[in-house]
Design a protein around this motif. Structure first.
Motif, PDB file in Angstrom:
ATOM      1  N   ARG A 132       0.819  -1.220   0.000  1.00 57.30           N
ATOM      2  CA  ARG A 132       0.000   0.000   0.000  1.00 57.30           C
ATOM      3  C   ARG A 132       0.851   1.268   0.000  1.00 57.30           C
ATOM      4  O   ARG A 132       0.318   2.366  -0.004  1.00 57.30           O
ATOM      5  N   LEU A 136      -0.276   5.115  -0.877  1.00 60.63           N
ATOM      6  CA  LEU A 136       0.053   6.333  -0.147  1.00 60.63           C
ATOM      7  C   LEU A 136       0.693   7.362  -1.067  1.00 60.63           C
ATOM      8  O   LEU A 136       0.430   8.559  -0.959  1.00 60.63           O
ATOM      9  N   LYS A 139      -2.068   8.935  -3.044  1.00 58.36           N
ATOM     10  CA  LYS A 139      -2.810   9.921  -2.257  1.00 58.36           C
ATOM     11  C   LYS A 139      -2.042  11.223  -2.143  1.00 58.36           C
ATOM     12  O   LYS A 139      -2.619  12.306  -2.076  1.00 58.36           O
ATOM     13  N   THR A 214       4.433   9.419   3.557  1.00 57.71           N
ATOM     14  CA  THR A 214       4.038   8.226   4.308  1.00 57.71           C
ATOM     15  C   THR A 214       4.142   8.469   5.799  1.00 57.71           C
ATOM     16  O   THR A 214       3.302   8.013   6.583  1.00 57.71           O
ATOM     17  N   GLN A 217       1.072  10.533   6.684  1.00 56.94           N
ATOM     18  CA  GLN A 217      -0.172   9.802   6.448  1.00 56.94           C
ATOM     19  C   GLN A 217      -0.374   8.703   7.483  1.00 56.94           C
ATOM     20  O   GLN A 217      -1.477   8.505   8.007  1.00 56.94           O
ATOM     21  N   VAL A 218       0.695   7.960   7.800  1.00 54.29           N
ATOM     22  CA  VAL A 218       0.581   6.886   8.796  1.00 54.29           C
ATOM     23  C   VAL A 218       0.240   7.461  10.163  1.00 54.29           C
ATOM     24  O   VAL A 218      -0.549   6.880  10.915  1.00 54.29           O
ATOM     25  N   GLU A 221      -3.472   8.416  10.123  1.00 64.42           N
ATOM     26  CA  GLU A 221      -4.303   7.205  10.156  1.00 64.42           C
ATOM     27  C   GLU A 221      -4.279   6.554  11.538  1.00 64.42           C
ATOM     28  O   GLU A 221      -5.304   6.054  12.011  1.00 64.42           O
ATOM     29  N   ASP A 222      -3.127   6.585  12.193  1.00 67.41           N
ATOM     30  CA  ASP A 222      -3.051   6.009  13.539  1.00 67.41           C
ATOM     31  C   ASP A 222      -3.905   6.810  14.509  1.00 67.41           C
ATOM     32  O   ASP A 222      -4.597   6.237  15.374  1.00 67.41           O
ATOM     33  N   VAL A 224      -6.579   8.508  13.702  1.00 67.79           N
ATOM     34  CA  VAL A 224      -7.976   8.217  13.349  1.00 67.79           C
ATOM     35  C   VAL A 224      -8.415   6.903  13.979  1.00 67.79           C
ATOM     36  O   VAL A 224      -9.518   6.798  14.551  1.00 67.79           O
ATOM     37  N   GLU A 225      -7.578   5.868  13.897  1.00 62.86           N
ATOM     38  CA  GLU A 225      -7.933   4.573  14.472  1.00 62.86           C
ATOM     39  C   GLU A 225      -8.090   4.669  15.985  1.00 62.86           C
ATOM     40  O   GLU A 225      -9.008   4.065  16.565  1.00 62.86           O
ATOM     41  N   ARG A 228     -11.384   6.488  16.709  1.00 67.74           N
ATOM     42  CA  ARG A 228     -12.528   5.634  16.388  1.00 67.74           C
ATOM     43  C   ARG A 228     -12.703   4.552  17.461  1.00 67.74           C
ATOM     44  O   ARG A 228     -13.831   4.263  17.887  1.00 67.74           O
ATOM     45  N   PRO A 423      -9.003  13.397  13.491  1.00 64.18           N
ATOM     46  CA  PRO A 423      -7.794  13.143  14.290  1.00 64.18           C
ATOM     47  C   PRO A 423      -7.248  14.382  14.989  1.00 64.18           C
ATOM     48  O   PRO A 423      -6.349  14.278  15.810  1.00 64.18           O
TER      49      PRO A 423
END
Length: 733
Positions: A132, A136, A139, A214, A217-218, A221-222, A224-225, A228, A423
């Motif tokens: 992936r 990235l 994106k 990257t 972005q990582v 995303e971390d 966001v997780e 959530r 985030p």
């Protein structure tokens, strides 16, 4: 007469002048000079460096060349940067501005720490390993992407491991990749703004942009997780508590309707207050029970994970301890470590204990609130029995209804946040492959290289000059040896017999001829027609000190003053120049030597090799079978010197080396003057001083002793700015 051995005792000895001892040496002492102010240390430093200016220039040029070559061999590095912006804190009153600013600064510090953490670096490395990484890059809008993640990691490792590359996926390979990733990253805040810049430096512009994007972005995303997961857990707890609140609302409504049917409506403020407090206690009890239920559910979940044998990372995520999470990340990236495992177990038990303690606190709060509510319920019942329960039931219904509506609104908000989590960090600008390199041009390294190597060369020159134990000036020679230095003899490369004769006799205004003549006149100031003859002994401490060249120069210069000159060679080791003179200018070559003459095996005439072209007679050194020390100790010195001085006006004795033996101590009694040859910037002062001490130990010296600096490089010598006879020799005549 000249050839008669028997007539030696009848020859009158020439009257000799009274000479000083080694301590005074008045005949060859230098004239007194006006005291000169000693140069300052800075002046000495400048002079020392100026004498080696060409060497320093060559070293500086070499440093510049090496620096330029090193610059060309360096890889060209590019830095790509991406920027993220932190969400501003929610607005409040004007009095809370300072608190909001402190909260923002604290949040930025937290983000900087988490971006540079080991766990985040491992997540970025894992993301780069996965396919992936291309997604990235898409994106981020990068058009030029490296070929594959595998080649990217191989290049990362090749920049660290030049030999013995570790196997892919091994702990050594991961550690090397993490080190390279950490060394190439740059994370910092832009001034005092909410913008954080993430940069990565690499030889490939596209790879630098990919890693920077990257990295950001990582991280997002971390976040966001994590948001959530937190909202999902809160939503589950809220949904679990909704049926109980709904049941309480139905019961309160039923009680109110029943009371209205059986009793009338009564409005009393006391009942309202008691009912309001009861309802508030009920709300607090509900919240405490909800927290208690959540804590117990969390404990049960952890126990279930432990019984099911779940991974330590899942248990750490359920406990929610940052310290435990970091320990687990370190355990995954390192080899098996018992101390680290014990630390993880201890932290896990402490986390479970903290959750259990929170549950006990909530349990105690529920008990206390229920006790208080029971007391209020009794008071309300008493009031209701005295007055009416209508006004006590209506607030309960209103409060329960409001609480139920709040829970429903919170549920909708959590569902919306789970569907679109925020985030708190957003990408402000993505990184693009840079076109300008971060590495300086190799030409910019040349001046620093020249400066550094020039300074190193200067330090080496100064250190070498500091530890230099040779003699380089007349003043140094006089101070170190304790005898006058009567002059110096210039250096002539590749000197041979005809060249030496041409320098002394053919070029009478040359520096070499003037130096040799000046040395002769200083050593024999009464030389000339009608003056007493002289015997001059020339010696030195070690070989290659220029002793033989000095002796032949004095002999050639003596021919200019008139009279007969004898060159008495007593050095069997340094015979090259003497053999050249014998071969070039000798007409009648004698078959006898000094040993034959002093042993009375031949006459003086038979021991002499005549060289009429240059006006010098030569008496060769004794044969190897003759012991020079025995010859000198057995011969009658007065008889020998009287016969020589009756025939020759000047006798130049090329004596043996001072370190060779005690022969020089015996020969010093034969001479009217002793010249001690010291090679300029070559002979060590300790050796020369030791030879002179041995010469002094042989008894009182009846002839003045002076030193002569030989093979002097006049240009280098003048560069020291010593102000001695070298300046006179360099001046044009």
């Amino acid at each position: 007469m000249e050839g008669s051995i028997a007539s030696r005792a009848r020859l009158p000895r020439a009257k000799q002048m009274t000479v000083a001892t080694l301590d005074t040496n008045s005949r060859m002492s230098r004239p007194s000079r006006e005291p000169v102010q000693s140069p300052s240390p800075l002046h000495q430093l400048v002079v020392t460096l100026a004498t080696r200016k060409w060497l320093l220039l060559a070293v500086a040029l070499l440093g510049g060349i090496l620096a330029g070559l090193a610059g060309f061999t360096r890889p060209v590095l590019f830095e790509a940067t991406t920027q993220v912006i932190i969400d501003a804190p929610s607005g409040g009153t004007s009095g809370a501005t300072a608190s909001a600013q402190d909260s923002l600064e604290s949040s930025i510090d937290d983000h900087l720490t988490m971006l540079s953490s080991q766990g985040h670096l491992r997540r970025v490395l894992a993301a780069l390993r996965q396919p992936r990484a291309a997604d990235l890059a898409a994106k981020s809008g990068i058009s030029a992407v490296p070929p594959a993640a595998g080649s990217f990691l191989s290049d990362l490792l090749s920049r660290v491991w030049t030999q013995g590359k570790p196997a892919a996926g091994s702990p050594e390979a991961d550690a090397a990749a993490l080190k390279t990733l950490r060394n190439g990253m740059r994370v910092g805040q832009e001034l005092r703004s909410r913008v954080i810049t993430i940069g990565f430096t690499d030889a490939s512009p596209a790879r630098a942009a990919l890693v920077a994007n990257t990295f950001a972005q990582v991280y997002i995303e971390d976040l966001v997780e994590k948001r959530r997961a937190s909202d999902q857990f809160e939503l589950e707890s809220l949904v679990a508590s909704l049926p109980q609140v709904q049941k309480d609302l139905v019961e309160a409504t039923d009680r109110l309707e029943t009371y209205r049917l059986t009793h009338g409506a009564v409005d009393q403020s006391a009942a309202n207050n008691a009912a309001g407090e009861t309802a508030e206690l009920g709300r607090q009890i509900f919240l405490s029970k909800a927290n208690l239920s959540a804590s117990e559910a969390r404990l049960h979940h952890i126990e279930d994970l432990r019984k099911a044998g779940a991974p330590v990372s899942a248990i750490a995520e359920a406990i929610g301890s940052p310290v435990l999470t970091d320990l687990v990340a370190r355990q995954q990236g390192a080899a098996a470590d018992g101390d680290l495992g014990n630390a993880i177990t201890r932290e896990m038990e402490q986390g479970i204990a903290r959750i259990a303690a929170e549950a006990n606190v909530y349990r105690a709060q529920v008990a206390a609130l229920e006790e208080r509510k029971g007391m209020l319920d009794a008071a309300v019942a008493d009031t209701a029995s005295q007055l009416s329960g209508l006004r006590a039931l209506e607030p309960q219904v209103a409060i329960v209804t409001q609480h139920y509506n709040e829970l429903l609104g919170r549920q909708q908000d959590l569902i919306r946040r789970i569907a679109a989590p925020s985030p708190g960090v957003a990408i402000l600008s993505t990184a693009w492959p840079p076109s300008n390199s971060k590495t300086l041009s190799p030409f910019f390294l040349i001046p620093p290289g020249m400066i550094v190597f020039g300074l190193m060369g200067a330090v080496l020159v100064l250190v070498r000059n500091m530890f230099n134990q040779t003699l380089r000036s007349e003043a140094e020679a006089e101070a170190e040896l304790g005898i006058p230095c009567i002059g110096l003899l210039p250096k002539v490369p590749g000197l041979h017999a005809r060249q030496l004769r041409h320098l002394v006799l053919g070029q009478q205004n040359s520096p070499f001829s003037r130096a040799a003549t000046s040395l002769l006149v200083t050593a024999a100031p009464t030389q000339g027609r009608g003056q007493p003859p002289h015997i001059i002994l020339v010696t030195s401490s070690i070989q290659d000190d220029g002793k033989t060249e000095l002796a032949w120069s004095l002999a050639l210069a003596a021919t200019r003053l008139g009279g007969r000159v004898l060159f008495l060679d007593l050095d069997r080791k340094d015979a090259r120049l003497t053999n050249e003179f014998r071969g070039e200018f000798g007409t009648i070559k004698a078959h006898n030597s000094f040993g034959d003459y002093v042993s009375e095996r031949c006459t003086l005439k038979d021991a002499i090799t005549r060289m009429p072209e240059i006006g010098i007679d030569l008496m060769a050194a004794p044969a190897p079978s003759d012991d020079l020390l025995t010859l000198l100790s057995t011969v009658d010195k007065s008889q020998f010197t009287d016969e020589l001085l009756s025939v020759y006006d000047v006798v130049i004795m090329n004596g043996p080396l001072g370190l060779g033996g005690p022969e020089t101590r015996l020969l010093k009694r034969w001479a009217d003057a002793v010249l001690f040859a010291v090679r300029w910037s070559r002979t060590r002062r300790s050796i020369a001083r030791g030879v002179l001490e041995s010469l002094r130990a042989g008894g009182p010296v009846t002839a003045p002793v002076g030193s002569v600096l030989t093979q002097v490089n006049l240009k280098r010598h003048a560069g020291y700015q010593l102000g001695d006879s070298a300046d006179l020799l360099l001046a044009r005549v």
